[in-house]
Write an enzyme that holds these catalytic residues in place. Structure first.
Site, PDB file in Angstrom:
ATOM      1  N   ARG A   1       0.824  -0.968   0.002  1.00  0.00           N
ATOM      2  CA  ARG A   1       0.074  -0.035  -0.031  1.00  0.00           C
ATOM      3  C   ARG A   1       0.832   1.122  -0.119  1.00  0.00           C
ATOM      4  NH1 ARG A   1      -2.373   3.029   4.966  1.00  0.00           N
ATOM      5  NH2 ARG A   1      -3.866   4.542   3.838  1.00  0.00           N
TER       6      ARG A   1
ATOM      7  N   HIS B   1      -3.008  10.849   0.898  1.00  0.00           N
ATOM      8  CA  HIS B   1      -2.229  10.445   2.087  1.00  0.00           C
ATOM      9  C   HIS B   1      -1.540  12.140   2.730  1.00  0.00           C
ATOM     10  CE1 HIS B   1      -0.664   7.284   5.001  1.00  0.00           C
ATOM     11  NE2 HIS B   1      -0.311   8.562   5.666  1.00  0.00           N
TER      12      HIS B   1
ATOM     13  N   GLU C   1      -7.161   8.540   6.677  1.00  0.00           N
ATOM     14  CA  GLU C   1      -7.362   9.018   8.014  1.00  0.00           C
ATOM     15  C   GLU C   1      -7.837  10.666   7.958  1.00  0.00           C
ATOM     16  OE1 GLU C   1      -3.643   8.891  10.021  1.00  0.00           O
ATOM     17  OE2 GLU C   1      -3.801   6.723  10.129  1.00  0.00           O
TER      18      GLU C   1
ATOM     19  N   ASN D   1      -7.038   1.996  10.282  1.00  0.00           N
ATOM     20  CA  ASN D   1      -5.534   1.976  10.840  1.00  0.00           C
ATOM     21  C   ASN D   1      -5.829   2.077  12.430  1.00  0.00           C
ATOM     22  OD1 ASN D   1      -4.716   2.247   8.266  1.00  0.00           O
ATOM     23  ND2 ASN D   1      -4.218   4.730   8.542  1.00  0.00           N
TER      24      ASN D   1
ATOM     25  N   TYR E   1      -3.575   1.988  16.254  1.00  0.00           N
ATOM     26  CA  TYR E   1      -2.315   2.093  16.874  1.00  0.00           C
ATOM     27  C   TYR E   1      -2.467   1.739  18.317  1.00  0.00           C
ATOM     28  CZ  TYR E   1      -0.095   3.483  12.589  1.00  0.00           C
ATOM     29  OH  TYR E   1       0.232   3.561  11.286  1.00  0.00           O
TER      30      TYR E   1
ATOM     31  N   GLU F   1      -3.208  -0.258   8.267  1.00  0.00           N
ATOM     32  CA  GLU F   1      -1.905   0.068   9.186  1.00  0.00           C
ATOM     33  C   GLU F   1      -2.072  -0.225  10.281  1.00  0.00           C
ATOM     34  OE1 GLU F   1      -1.057   4.418   9.384  1.00  0.00           O
ATOM     35  OE2 GLU F   1      -1.412   4.931   7.337  1.00  0.00           O
TER      36      GLU F   1
HETATM   37  O1  IFM Z   1       3.071   7.732   9.934  1.00  0.00           O
HETATM   38  C1  IFM Z   1       1.586   7.792  10.040  1.00  0.00           C
HETATM   39  C2  IFM Z   1       1.085   7.497   8.899  1.00  0.00           C
HETATM   40  O2  IFM Z   1       1.334   8.523   7.821  1.00  0.00           O
HETATM   41  C3  IFM Z   1      -0.603   7.928   9.177  1.00  0.00           C
HETATM   42  N1  IFM Z   1      -0.963   6.774  10.125  1.00  0.00           N
HETATM   43  C4  IFM Z   1      -0.256   6.709  11.431  1.00  0.00           C
HETATM   44  C5  IFM Z   1       1.011   6.696  11.216  1.00  0.00           C
HETATM   45  C6  IFM Z   1       1.866   6.562  12.652  1.00  0.00           C
HETATM   46  O3  IFM Z   1       1.754   7.734  13.089  1.00  0.00           O
END
Ligand code: IFM
Length: 449
Positions: free
Chosen positions: A75, A119, A164, A298, A300, A356
């Site tokens: 990606r 992006h 995002e 995404n 985290y 992600e």
């Molecule tokens: O690096 C970023 C990415 O560009 C978008 N999602 C979160 C990642 C980590 O912060």
């Protein structure tokens, strides 16, 4: 061992501004991130994207690294300022040629390309006309989508429209750490978010027309959340957070319009004058709710929500652990399982792709040149297990992309945060696959965990 479905996609992800460099080569114009990098103090280590990982020149080496890793998909994002340097209007063939070569190289290596259209590197020239707060930008995005999907759609079958929207809106117009670097402006933040999502809705049918055998979706960054206690104040703060972070984007994409409780919160806080949303035109919500093939998420970390202002708050019964990455984000794999199951239960998407997931740790090569990033391996292991548990509960999860292939430009943090499976020496630009890259290769080979 949990065996993932045979057609499950194992990928890695990057984005154009974070890795390409070559910012003034082959007709590329300035982006809003080039401009923000010039603002004193905007980037923690005073760096910029001028060279980044020099992927623009070194992409064949990067494709080889991915091929050695055995990934099935890559990606990456296309830089709008390379394709239409004036934002709207003439196409720059050299920009298209770059991505065309990359796509061919990937396919020759047996790797499926997944293109993200936006992006975050908006052409600065569009920002000068209001950027995403200007409704016209959504239509300019549709034109750009037409151009690039016509050029690559014969070979690229997976398309992510926007990456995002929360970050574009809140980091760009409320905390001001991301381009265009505006602070505390809720009317702008909301109109930018709306036009970004309108752009998504306009792009979907264009991709359907140009890539009839393709699949298209939007990627949202989601944060599962829970109240620190069962007090009314904590539970209300949690509802508020969820509206702010998750539902503001999910609800319109799934045809429910903007969440009324969040609109009321904004009015109550004096962040917008009334519940009228002036940017919302007739028909927009139908456009935004365009029928997609998948939802990209995404993930985290999670949030434990406490209403710090409330009196008589019950003692917290949930607290965040101190197990954090270099970003200060709690390592919480259960949150990925929870958000995936919630998406299935609450929104029922046709398919979900984790577009992600990853972590920043500073690990560098040891004396033998080996990068022993055991914490990253533990992070991926935990989160991929969470994916397995979600699939066992019926979640239609079809892909997992590790963030990121390479250490790269982490936006306002510059090069200080290293998310890569592959270490990049920023002096020599040499690449060294970390232990996590070897671990991921083994996982892909086994197809299970
Ligand atoms: O690096 C970023 C990415 O560009 C978008 N999602 C979160 C990642 C980590 O912060």
């Amino acid at each position: 061992m949990f065996k993932f479905p045979d057609n499950f996609v194992w990928g890695v992800a990057t984005s154009s501004f974070q890795i390409e460099g070559a910012v003034d080569v082959d007709g590329r114009s300035e982006s809003i991130w080039d401009r923000l990098c010039k603002r004193p103090g905007a980037i923690a280590d005073n760096t910029n994207g001028d060279v980044a990982c020099d992927h623009y020149n070194r992409w064949p080496e990067d494709v080889k690294i991915m091929s050695d890793m055995g990934v099935g998909a890559y990606r990456f994002s296309v830089a709008w300022p390379r394709i239409i340097p004036t934002g709207r209007g003439a196409t720059n063939q050299k920009g298209i040629d770059f991505y065309s070569r990359l796509v061919d190289g990937l396919l020759e290596a047996g790797i499926d390309p997944c293109v993200t259209l936006y992006h975050w590197d908006l052409p600065q020239i569009l920002e000068d006309q209001g950027g995403w707060t200007n409704r016209d930008t959504a239509y300019a995005f549709a034109d750009y989508t037409e151009t690039i999907s016509r050029a690559l759609g014969d070979r690229v079958k997976t398309w992510v429209t926007i990456n995002e929207p929360w970050c574009i809106s809140v980091l760009g117009y409320i905390n001001g750490e991301h381009a265009p670097g505006i602070k505390n402006d809720w009317p702008k933040a909301l109109s930018a978010a709306h036009h970004v999502m309108l752009g998504h809705g306009l792009a979907v049918p264009i991709i359907r027309d140009n890539v009839p055998d393709g699949e298209v979706g939007i990627t949202v960054n989601l944060v599962p959340n829970e109240p620190a206690s069962q007090s009314g104040a904590d539970r209300d703060a949690c509802r508020h957070f969820d509206g702010f972070f998750n539902r503001w984007y999910l609800d319109p994409v799934f045809g429910r319009g903007y969440p009324a409780d969040r609109v009321a919160d904004l009015v109550k806080a004096g962040e917008i004058p009334s519940s009228d949303l002036p940017f919302l035109h007739k028909g927009d919500l139908e456009t935004i709710a365009a029928d997609s093939d998948f939802l990209g998420i995404n993930y985290y970390s999670r949030a434990v929500i406490r209403d710090e202002k409330a009196e008589n708050n019950d003692p917290p019964d949930v607290v965040s652990t101190k197990n954090e990455t270099d970003m200060g984000w709690e390592v919480w794999p259960l949150g990925l399982e929870q958000i995936l199951v919630r998406l299935k239960d609450d929104y029922n998407p046709k398919a979900i792709q984790v577009t992600e997931n990853g972590c920043a740790y500073a690990t560098a090569p040891n004396a033998d040149g080996i990068v022993e990033d055991t914490e990253r391996i533990a992070y991926f292991d935990g989160h991929i297990r969470a994916c397995a548990k979600a699939i066992e509960q019926g979640v239609p999860l079809t892909a997992y992309y590790a963030w990121s292939l390479l250490d790269n430009f982490e936006w306002a943090f510059g090069y200080e945060k290293r998310f890569g499976l592959v270490y990049v020496d920023y002096d020599t630009l040499d690449r060294t696959p970390k232990q996590s890259a070897h671990w991921y290769r083994d996982l892909i080979q086994k197809g299970g965990i």
